[in-house]
Motif scaffolding. Structure first.
Motif, PDB file in Angstrom:
ATOM      1  N   SER A 102       0.830  -1.205   0.000  1.00 58.42           N
ATOM      2  CA  SER A 102       0.000   0.000   0.000  1.00 58.42           C
ATOM      3  C   SER A 102       0.865   1.255   0.000  1.00 58.42           C
ATOM      4  CB  SER A 102      -0.926  -0.023   1.216  1.00 58.42           C
ATOM      5  OG  SER A 102      -1.665   1.170   1.295  1.00 58.42           O
ATOM      6  N   TRP A 103       1.909   1.249   0.806  1.00 51.86           N
ATOM      7  CA  TRP A 103       2.820   2.384   0.855  1.00 51.86           C
ATOM      8  C   TRP A 103       3.455   2.627  -0.510  1.00 51.86           C
ATOM      9  CZ3 TRP A 103       8.453   2.441   1.284  1.00 51.86           C
ATOM     10  CH2 TRP A 103       8.972   3.706   1.589  1.00 51.86           C
ATOM     11  N   ASN A 104       3.849   1.555  -1.178  1.00 54.89           N
ATOM     12  CA  ASN A 104       4.445   1.685  -2.506  1.00 54.89           C
ATOM     13  C   ASN A 104       3.424   2.107  -3.554  1.00 54.89           C
ATOM     14  OD1 ASN A 104       7.455   0.986  -2.697  1.00 54.89           O
ATOM     15  ND2 ASN A 104       6.644  -0.458  -1.198  1.00 54.89           N
ATOM     16  N   MET A 105       2.178   1.668  -3.412  1.00 59.51           N
ATOM     17  CA  MET A 105       1.109   2.148  -4.304  1.00 59.51           C
ATOM     18  C   MET A 105       0.971   3.661  -4.136  1.00 59.51           C
ATOM     19  SD  MET A 105      -0.416  -0.410  -6.051  1.00 59.51           S
ATOM     20  CE  MET A 105      -2.133  -0.009  -6.348  1.00 59.51           C
ATOM     21  N   GLY A 106       1.033   4.135  -2.901  1.00 59.09           N
ATOM     22  CA  GLY A 106       0.955   5.564  -2.632  1.00 59.09           C
ATOM     23  C   GLY A 106       2.103   6.337  -3.275  1.00 59.09           C
ATOM     24  N   LYS A 107       3.281   5.745  -3.276  1.00 55.37           N
ATOM     25  CA  LYS A 107       4.440   6.388  -3.910  1.00 55.37           C
ATOM     26  C   LYS A 107       4.220   6.517  -5.421  1.00 55.37           C
ATOM     27  CE  LYS A 107       8.351   4.501  -2.759  1.00 55.37           C
ATOM     28  NZ  LYS A 107       9.458   3.690  -2.224  1.00 55.37           N
ATOM     29  N   ILE A 108       3.673   5.477  -6.031  1.00 55.03           N
ATOM     30  CA  ILE A 108       3.410   5.535  -7.473  1.00 55.03           C
ATOM     31  C   ILE A 108       2.349   6.595  -7.755  1.00 55.03           C
ATOM     32  CG2 ILE A 108       2.512   4.271  -9.468  1.00 55.03           C
ATOM     33  CD1 ILE A 108       3.766   1.720  -8.155  1.00 55.03           C
ATOM     34  N   PRO A 165      12.614   6.457 -11.874  1.00 54.37           N
ATOM     35  CA  PRO A 165      13.310   5.547 -10.945  1.00 54.37           C
ATOM     36  C   PRO A 165      12.496   5.258  -9.670  1.00 54.37           C
ATOM     37  CG  PRO A 165      14.839   7.200 -11.763  1.00 54.37           C
ATOM     38  CD  PRO A 165      13.469   7.620 -12.212  1.00 54.37           C
ATOM     39  N   GLN A 166      11.806   6.264  -9.144  1.00 55.76           N
ATOM     40  CA  GLN A 166      10.981   6.042  -7.949  1.00 55.76           C
ATOM     41  C   GLN A 166       9.814   5.115  -8.251  1.00 55.76           C
ATOM     42  OE1 GLN A 166       9.748   9.772  -6.268  1.00 55.76           O
ATOM     43  NE2 GLN A 166      11.835  10.421  -5.802  1.00 55.76           N
ATOM     44  N   VAL A 167       9.177   5.329  -9.379  1.00 56.62           N
ATOM     45  CA  VAL A 167       8.044   4.480  -9.766  1.00 56.62           C
ATOM     46  C   VAL A 167       8.515   3.058 -10.011  1.00 56.62           C
ATOM     47  CG1 VAL A 167       6.292   4.079 -11.548  1.00 56.62           C
ATOM     48  CG2 VAL A 167       6.666   6.391 -10.657  1.00 56.62           C
ATOM     49  N   GLU A 168       9.630   2.912 -10.676  1.00 56.61           N
ATOM     50  CA  GLU A 168      10.156   1.571 -10.947  1.00 56.61           C
ATOM     51  C   GLU A 168      10.497   0.839  -9.651  1.00 56.61           C
ATOM     52  OE1 GLU A 168      13.547  -0.716 -13.638  1.00 56.61           O
ATOM     53  OE2 GLU A 168      13.593   1.471 -13.507  1.00 56.61           O
ATOM     54  N   ALA A 169      11.124   1.529  -8.718  1.00 54.22           N
ATOM     55  CA  ALA A 169      11.478   0.898  -7.438  1.00 54.22           C
ATOM     56  C   ALA A 169      10.227   0.462  -6.684  1.00 54.22           C
ATOM     57  CB  ALA A 169      12.306   1.859  -6.589  1.00 54.22           C
ATOM     58  N   ALA A 170       9.223   1.318  -6.657  1.00 55.17           N
ATOM     59  CA  ALA A 170       7.976   0.978  -5.964  1.00 55.17           C
ATOM     60  C   ALA A 170       7.271  -0.191  -6.649  1.00 55.17           C
ATOM     61  CB  ALA A 170       7.064   2.202  -5.899  1.00 55.17           C
ATOM     62  N   ASN A 176       8.645  -2.542  -8.465  1.00 56.90           N
ATOM     63  CA  ASN A 176       9.419  -3.762  -8.213  1.00 56.90           C
ATOM     64  C   ASN A 176       9.159  -4.308  -6.816  1.00 56.90           C
ATOM     65  OD1 ASN A 176      10.597  -3.930 -10.756  1.00 56.90           O
ATOM     66  ND2 ASN A 176      12.343  -2.677 -10.171  1.00 56.90           N
ATOM     67  N   ALA A 177       8.999  -3.412  -5.836  1.00 58.65           N
ATOM     68  CA  ALA A 177       8.688  -3.855  -4.471  1.00 58.65           C
ATOM     69  C   ALA A 177       7.341  -4.559  -4.436  1.00 58.65           C
ATOM     70  CB  ALA A 177       8.709  -2.669  -3.510  1.00 58.65           C
ATOM     71  N   ILE A 178       6.357  -3.988  -5.113  1.00 61.57           N
ATOM     72  CA  ILE A 178       5.017  -4.586  -5.152  1.00 61.57           C
ATOM     73  C   ILE A 178       5.073  -5.947  -5.840  1.00 61.57           C
ATOM     74  CG2 ILE A 178       2.690  -4.354  -6.126  1.00 61.57           C
ATOM     75  CD1 ILE A 178       3.137  -1.231  -5.744  1.00 61.57           C
ATOM     76  N   ALA A 179       5.757  -6.015  -6.970  1.00 65.63           N
ATOM     77  CA  ALA A 179       5.866  -7.291  -7.690  1.00 65.63           C
ATOM     78  C   ALA A 179       6.596  -8.340  -6.855  1.00 65.63           C
ATOM     79  CB  ALA A 179       6.572  -7.086  -9.032  1.00 65.63           C
ATOM     80  N   GLY A 180       7.603  -7.901  -6.125  1.00 65.27           N
ATOM     81  CA  GLY A 180       8.336  -8.836  -5.265  1.00 65.27           C
ATOM     82  C   GLY A 180       7.431  -9.454  -4.210  1.00 65.27           C
ATOM     83  N   ILE A 181       6.626  -8.644  -3.588  1.00 61.63           N
ATOM     84  CA  ILE A 181       5.704  -9.164  -2.574  1.00 61.63           C
ATOM     85  C   ILE A 181       4.625 -10.024  -3.229  1.00 61.63           C
ATOM     86  CG2 ILE A 181       4.003  -8.549  -0.814  1.00 61.63           C
ATOM     87  CD1 ILE A 181       5.754  -6.028  -0.307  1.00 61.63           C
ATOM     88  N   ALA A 182       4.111  -9.569  -4.362  1.00 63.07           N
ATOM     89  CA  ALA A 182       3.069 -10.330  -5.055  1.00 63.07           C
ATOM     90  C   ALA A 182       3.551 -11.731  -5.418  1.00 63.07           C
ATOM     91  CB  ALA A 182       2.635  -9.583  -6.319  1.00 63.07           C
ATOM     92  N   ASN A 183       4.824 -11.859  -5.711  1.00 62.80           N
ATOM     93  CA  ASN A 183       5.392 -13.149  -6.119  1.00 62.80           C
ATOM     94  C   ASN A 183       6.051 -13.909  -4.976  1.00 62.80           C
ATOM     95  OD1 ASN A 183       5.187 -13.406  -9.211  1.00 62.80           O
ATOM     96  ND2 ASN A 183       5.763 -11.274  -8.884  1.00 62.80           N
ATOM     97  N   ALA A 193       6.786   0.019 -15.674  1.00 62.92           N
ATOM     98  CA  ALA A 193       7.536   1.065 -14.966  1.00 62.92           C
ATOM     99  C   ALA A 193       8.983   1.110 -15.435  1.00 62.92           C
ATOM    100  CB  ALA A 193       7.463   0.837 -13.465  1.00 62.92           C
ATOM    101  N   ALA A 194       9.542  -0.034 -15.746  1.00 63.31           N
ATOM    102  CA  ALA A 194      10.934  -0.087 -16.214  1.00 63.31           C
ATOM    103  C   ALA A 194      11.098   0.628 -17.556  1.00 63.31           C
ATOM    104  CB  ALA A 194      11.401  -1.533 -16.328  1.00 63.31           C
ATOM    105  N   LEU A 195      10.045   0.630 -18.355  1.00 63.17           N
ATOM    106  CA  LEU A 195      10.106   1.291 -19.668  1.00 63.17           C
ATOM    107  C   LEU A 195       9.963   2.806 -19.544  1.00 63.17           C
ATOM    108  CD1 LEU A 195       7.956  -1.256 -21.696  1.00 63.17           C
ATOM    109  CD2 LEU A 195      10.459  -1.088 -21.581  1.00 63.17           C
ATOM    110  N   GLY A 196       9.261   3.260 -18.503  1.00 62.68           N
ATOM    111  CA  GLY A 196       9.241   4.677 -18.176  1.00 62.68           C
ATOM    112  C   GLY A 196       8.188   5.547 -18.815  1.00 62.68           C
TER     113      GLY A 196
END
Length: 154
Positions: free
Chosen positions: A43-49, A60-65, A67-74, A125-128
Motif C-alpha cells: 500500500s505504501w508503494n502504491m501511494g508512492k506511485i 526511478p521512484q516508480v520503478e522501485a515501488a 518492483n517492491a510490489i511485484a516482489g511481494i506479489a510473487n 515502470a521499467a520502460l518509463g
C-alpha cells in the motif's frame, strides 16, 4: 489458458509450496501480522506511485515501488493464510472473510490476476512511459479492489 497465465499460476503454486515450510513455522497470529505487514508495504508503494503520477513523475521512484510490489506479489503470501488465520486471535485482528478459505477457485483467479498486474506494472515502470504506467497502475489497483471486494471485511 495462455502460456503467461499458466506460468504465473505454476510459479505462484511453486512459491506457495516453498513459502509453506516457512509459514508453517509461524503461529497463526504471526501469519496474520506478517501478511498484514506485506500488504501495508505494498500500500505504501502504491501511494508512492500515485504521488508520482499526480505530481512530478520520477521513473526511478516508480520503478522501485513497482518492483517492491511485484516482489511481494510473487513471494508466496498465500502460505500466510494457514489454519486458524481466518479469525481474530487476541489483539491480532484480521479483516479476511471466511470465503477466502473456502473459495479456492475464486481466490486462485484473483491471486493470478494480481500477480499478473503487479508483474505488468513492474515491466511497464521499467520502460518509463508515464501514460502506460498510469494505465498499468489502474489495472493493478483494479486487481487489488477485486480481492478486497470478495474477501475482505469492511
Amino acid at each position: 489458458m495462455n502460456t503467461r497465465l499458466r506460468a504465473a499460476a505454476l510459479g505462484t503454486l511453486a512459491i506457495a509450496f516453498v513459502g509453506t515450510a516457512t509459514a508453517a513455522d509461524l503461529k497463526p497470529e504471526e501469519q496474520i501480522q506478517t501478511r498484514q505487514a506485506g500488504y501495508s508495504f505494498m500500500s505504501w508503494n502504491m501511494g508512492k506511485i500515485k504521488a508520482n503520477l499526480d505530481g512530478d513523475y520520477s521513473q526511478p521512484q516508480v520503478e522501485a515501488a513497482a518492483n517492491a510490489i511485484a516482489g511481494i506479489a510473487n513471494s508466496g503470501m498465500g502460505a500466510l493464510y494457514g489454519p486458524g488465520t481466518d479469525k481474530d486471535i487476541g489483539d491480532v485482528k484480521t479483516r479476511v472473510k471466511p470465503e477466502l478459505f473456502t473459495d479456492q477457485e475464486g481466490v486462485g483467479e484473483v491471486a493470478v490476476a494480481f500477480i499478473e498486474a503487479a508483474n505488468n506494472m513492474a515491466e511497464t515502470a521499467a520502460l518509463g512511459d508515464e501514460a502506460e504506467v498510469k494505465a498499468a497502475f489502474g489495472k493493478l489497483g483494479e486487481s487489488c479492489k477485486a480481492c478486497h471486494k470478495k474477501y475482505r471485511k469492511d
